[in-house]
Write a protein that holds these residues in place. Structure first.
Motif, PDB file in Angstrom:
ATOM      1  N   VAL A 118      52.383  33.868  28.636  1.00 42.34           N
ATOM      2  CA  VAL A 118      52.522  32.419  28.808  1.00 42.34           C
ATOM      3  C   VAL A 118      53.744  32.106  29.674  1.00 42.34           C
ATOM      4  O   VAL A 118      53.690  31.238  30.552  1.00 42.34           O
ATOM      5  N   GLU A 119      54.837  32.829  29.463  1.00 39.06           N
ATOM      6  CA  GLU A 119      56.028  32.625  30.286  1.00 39.06           C
ATOM      7  C   GLU A 119      55.732  32.935  31.758  1.00 39.06           C
ATOM      8  O   GLU A 119      56.116  32.179  32.652  1.00 39.06           O
ATOM      9  N   GLY A 120      55.049  34.040  32.014  1.00 37.51           N
ATOM     10  CA  GLY A 120      54.689  34.404  33.378  1.00 37.51           C
ATOM     11  C   GLY A 120      53.771  33.380  34.010  1.00 37.51           C
ATOM     12  O   GLY A 120      53.931  33.017  35.176  1.00 37.51           O
ATOM     13  N   ARG A 140      45.731  35.989  37.850  1.00 38.95           N
ATOM     14  CA  ARG A 140      46.392  35.117  38.816  1.00 38.95           C
ATOM     15  C   ARG A 140      46.084  33.654  38.528  1.00 38.95           C
ATOM     16  O   ARG A 140      45.031  33.337  38.000  1.00 38.95           O
ATOM     17  N   VAL A 141      47.001  32.828  38.995  1.00 33.77           N
ATOM     18  CA  VAL A 141      46.771  31.391  39.017  1.00 33.77           C
ATOM     19  C   VAL A 141      47.096  30.940  40.435  1.00 33.77           C
ATOM     20  O   VAL A 141      48.139  31.299  40.978  1.00 33.77           O
ATOM     21  N   LYS A 142      46.161  30.227  41.054  1.00 29.22           N
ATOM     22  CA  LYS A 142      46.306  29.811  42.465  1.00 29.22           C
ATOM     23  C   LYS A 142      46.599  31.029  43.350  1.00 29.22           C
ATOM     24  O   LYS A 142      47.428  30.991  44.245  1.00 29.22           O
ATOM     25  N   ASP A 143      45.935  32.134  43.065  1.00 28.57           N
ATOM     26  CA  ASP A 143      46.028  33.415  43.772  1.00 28.57           C
ATOM     27  C   ASP A 143      47.409  34.066  43.716  1.00 28.57           C
ATOM     28  O   ASP A 143      47.723  34.950  44.502  1.00 28.57           O
ATOM     29  N   GLU A 150      42.328  33.538  37.248  1.00 31.62           N
ATOM     30  CA  GLU A 150      41.313  34.427  37.809  1.00 31.62           C
ATOM     31  C   GLU A 150      41.754  35.874  37.629  1.00 31.62           C
ATOM     32  O   GLU A 150      42.943  36.173  37.707  1.00 31.62           O
ATOM     33  N   GLU A 151      40.792  36.743  37.408  1.00 27.36           N
ATOM     34  CA  GLU A 151      41.041  38.182  37.349  1.00 27.36           C
ATOM     35  C   GLU A 151      40.616  38.771  38.686  1.00 27.36           C
ATOM     36  O   GLU A 151      39.544  38.448  39.197  1.00 27.36           O
ATOM     37  N   ARG A 188      42.491  40.061  28.875  1.00 21.75           N
ATOM     38  CA  ARG A 188      41.495  39.195  29.512  1.00 21.75           C
ATOM     39  C   ARG A 188      41.113  38.047  28.586  1.00 21.75           C
ATOM     40  O   ARG A 188      41.048  36.885  29.007  1.00 21.75           O
ATOM     41  N   ASP A 189      40.862  38.364  27.331  1.00 20.20           N
ATOM     42  CA  ASP A 189      40.479  37.342  26.361  1.00 20.20           C
ATOM     43  C   ASP A 189      41.556  36.263  26.254  1.00 20.20           C
ATOM     44  O   ASP A 189      41.259  35.070  26.193  1.00 20.20           O
ATOM     45  N   PHE A 190      42.811  36.676  26.267  1.00 18.69           N
ATOM     46  CA  PHE A 190      43.918  35.717  26.165  1.00 18.69           C
ATOM     47  C   PHE A 190      44.094  34.937  27.475  1.00 18.69           C
ATOM     48  O   PHE A 190      44.221  33.711  27.468  1.00 18.69           O
ATOM     49  N   CYS A 191      44.112  35.628  28.601  1.00 20.79           N
ATOM     50  CA  CYS A 191      44.399  34.994  29.898  1.00 20.79           C
ATOM     51  C   CYS A 191      43.324  34.012  30.329  1.00 20.79           C
ATOM     52  O   CYS A 191      43.629  32.998  30.954  1.00 20.79           O
ATOM     53  N   THR A 192      42.069  34.303  30.006  1.00 19.80           N
ATOM     54  CA  THR A 192      41.002  33.416  30.462  1.00 19.80           C
ATOM     55  C   THR A 192      41.017  32.074  29.733  1.00 19.80           C
ATOM     56  O   THR A 192      40.320  31.147  30.140  1.00 19.80           O
TER      57      THR A 192
END
Length: 129
Positions: free
Chosen positions: A109-111, A41-44, A29-30, A19-23
């Motif tokens: 980051v790749e995902g 997710r990004v753009k759901d 969004e989580e 979470r810390d990295f993704c946000t």
């Protein structure tokens, strides 16, 4: 294999790190999915999913097919093709303790880059330079 929401202390610690990295990535969004997995997710559209089975955290990441092939081809790999969605490049880490955190970060980051619109990927690249 049925997954459940994250409950064990080690799963929750792994989630906090993810979470810390993704946000820090643009417009992430989580969200819990219909199966109870925690997704980022990004753009759901999901690019990482976490679940738990018998106290063991499961981390699925969206990767390039070439990355997936490389990860699965390593001897003694901690990766496996994610059930049902593996054909789309998803890999699962069956034991996160066997994978260096920097490798997990690179795969996140790749995902994200595979999932996000080009505008957001460019925004991410410009913040990294």
């Amino acid at each position: 294999m049925s997954h459940h929401q994250l409950q064990s202390p080690s799963s929750l610690a792994h989630l906090a790190r993810i979470r810390d990295f993704c946000t820090k990535l643009p417009e992430v969004e989580e969200k819990a999915d219909e199966f109870g997995h925690t997704t980022f997710r990004v753009k759901d559209k999901p690019f990482i999913m976490l679940g738990e089975n018998d106290g063991q955290v499961s981390t699925a990441l969206k990767t390039e097919l070439t990355t997936q092939e490389f990860l699965l081809g390593q001897e003694g790999t901690a990766y496996q093709k994610t059930p049902y969605i593996g054909r789309h490049g998803w890999v699962s880490i069956w034991n996160v303790d066997l994978v260096p955190w920097t490798e997990i970060q690179d795969l996140i980051v790749e995902g994200y880059a595979r999932t996000a619109p080009k505008k957001l990927v460019q925004q991410l690249k410009s913040t990294k330079s």
